[in-house]
Design an enzyme around this catalytic site. Structure first.
Site, PDB file in Angstrom:
ATOM      1  N   ASP A  11       0.895  -1.174   0.000  1.00 51.94           N
ATOM      2  CA  ASP A  11       0.000   0.000   0.000  1.00 51.94           C
ATOM      3  C   ASP A  11       0.932   1.223   0.000  1.00 51.94           C
ATOM      4  OD1 ASP A  11       0.908  -0.588   2.635  1.00 51.94           O
ATOM      5  OD2 ASP A  11      -0.821   0.403   3.559  1.00 51.94           O
ATOM      6  N   HIS A 247       9.183  -1.309   9.165  1.00 55.82           N
ATOM      7  CA  HIS A 247       8.193  -2.395   9.194  1.00 55.82           C
ATOM      8  C   HIS A 247       8.274  -3.268   7.933  1.00 55.82           C
ATOM      9  CE1 HIS A 247       6.173  -0.515  12.606  1.00 55.82           C
ATOM     10  NE2 HIS A 247       5.993   0.597  11.935  1.00 55.82           N
TER      11      HIS A 247
HETATM   12  O1  RIB Z   1       1.848  -1.090  10.964  1.00 47.29           O
HETATM   13  C1  RIB Z   1       2.765  -0.800   9.953  1.00 47.29           C
HETATM   14  C2  RIB Z   1       2.208  -1.165   8.595  1.00 47.29           C
HETATM   15  O2  RIB Z   1       1.081  -0.346   8.271  1.00 47.29           O
HETATM   16  C3  RIB Z   1       3.185  -0.950   7.475  1.00 47.29           C
HETATM   17  O3  RIB Z   1       2.975  -1.946   6.494  1.00 47.29           O
HETATM   18  C4  RIB Z   1       2.792   0.391   6.942  1.00 47.29           C
HETATM   19  O4  RIB Z   1       3.234   0.591   5.621  1.00 47.29           O
HETATM   20  C5  RIB Z   1       1.291   0.341   7.055  1.00 47.29           C
HETATM   21  O5  RIB Z   1       0.740  -0.341   5.970  1.00 47.29           O
HETATM   22 CA    CA Z   2       2.688  -1.160   4.165  1.00 46.21          CA
END
Ligand code: RIB
Ligand code: CA
Length: 324
Positions: A11, A247
């Site tokens: 995303d 992340h």
């Molecule tokens: O919680 C972090 C996640 O949420 C990551 O994938 C960030 O890009 C959002 O999608």
């Molecule tokens: Ca993400």
């Protein structure tokens, strides 16, 4: 050395963009396609950002991009996460108009087709809401037994949440989709906040990356510098510290090298009902309960220094794609 074939689902906000660049530059990974979904930004914006990032890395001509879900399965999308990713998802950096278009095919159909064409070959790396995979499983449940595995960024087992006191954004963003995926039988590696919270990219790492980068990567490094600085500022405002949590790149790192993490096998349930705890990833951690069945390897420890070092080396490296 043969590389691991993956489909990456994103995303595309800031950490997704970093994950894409990491995967593109990695010699250990071959991206068979990228699927996009609503989340940090709309599905349309995520698709545009993805095409732009691929173009920046000169990888746009051989990696197909398929756009997917524009909203959760049964809920409304709450809108873009501007305070973390900027108005356009990539820290308001202006990249050139993408010259290529996404496929006509929906992301869910792309996943079903690819998995059936290459049974046992593909690792799915999902760093966003699990909606596209839930849709793919609804179209063809047999794909659960045909993927090599699913590495997902999402959830929080023994730590607090980031979007509610106990839920992580990718699971909270479509809990019903996450529930379907966790119950599907796909072998899951859950790269959640237990480990991504330890994967901190700091100013000193940015400096190392910029010092190391080969001159041909200049445009890409300028982009990375901007989005990381934007990200660090946002993290400071959110009391996450003077760093950017990696992340999504960590999920790619684990797909490349599972030895970066230690995991525990659990049966992870997704809470879909409760107002206060929707999107929680719940496992019974009581020692007295014997585990008879598990559905996920949940990452609980990470060698974060080795991961950050590998990320820097990979992204800064000279581009050898197509050279023999
Ligand atoms: O919680 C972090 C996640 O949420 C990551 O994938 C960030 O890009 C959002 O999608
Ligand atoms: Ca993400």
């Amino acid at each position: 050395m043969s590389s691991k074939k993956i489909i990456l689902d994103v995303d595309t906000g800031i950490d997704d963009a970093l994950a894409i660049l990491y995967a593109v530059k990695s010699k250990e990974i071959q991206i068979e396609g990228i699927t996009t979904v609503f989340g940090n930004v709309s599905a349309d914006q995520a698709t545009r950002n993805t095409l732009q990032v691929l173009e920046l890395a000169d990888a746009n001509d051989n990696i197909p991009v398929a756009m997917g879900a524009k909203k959760p399965l049964f809920r409304e999308w709450s809108g873009p996460v501007i305070h973390v990713h900027g108005q356009n998802g990539i820290g308001d950096y202006e990249l050139p108009e993408p010259s290529l278009q996404p496929l006509e095919e929906h992301a869910a159909d792309f996943i079903v087709r690819q998995v059936n064409e290459q049974p046992g070959e593909l690792t799915l790396v999902f760093v966003a809401r699990l909606t596209n995979l839930a849709l793919a499983l609804a179209k063809d449940p047999s794909i659960a037994g045909k993927v090599k595995g699913l590495v997902l960024m999402g959830g929080a087992l023994k730590t607090f949440g980031n979007v509610t006191p106990i839920a992580e954004a990718n699971i909270y963003g479509d809990p019903e989709a996450a529930h379907r995926v966790f119950e599907s039988g796909i072998p899951i590696t859950m790269v959640g906040l237990d480990v991504t919270r330890k994967a901190k990219f700091q100013e000193e790492h940015l400096k190392q990356l910029m010092d190391l980068a080969s001159p041909e990567n200049e445009k890409m490094i300028k982009f990375i510098e901007h989005i990381i600085r934007f990200g660090i500022e946002a993290s400071v405002k959110m009391n996450e510290g003077k760093c950017r949590l990696m992340h999504d790149p960590l999920a790619v790192g684990v797909a490349i090298d599972p030895g970066l993490v230690k995991s525990e096998n659990h049966y992870v349930y997704i809470e879909t009902q409760s107002r206060l705890s929707a999107g929680a990833t719940v496992a019974d951690l009581r020692l007295s309960r014997k585990k008879t069945e598990t559905n996920a390897a949940v990452c609980v420890e990470v060698d974060h220094e080795r991961f950050i070092e590998h990320f820097i080396q990979t992204v800064a490296s000279r581009d050898e794609r197509g050279e023999g």
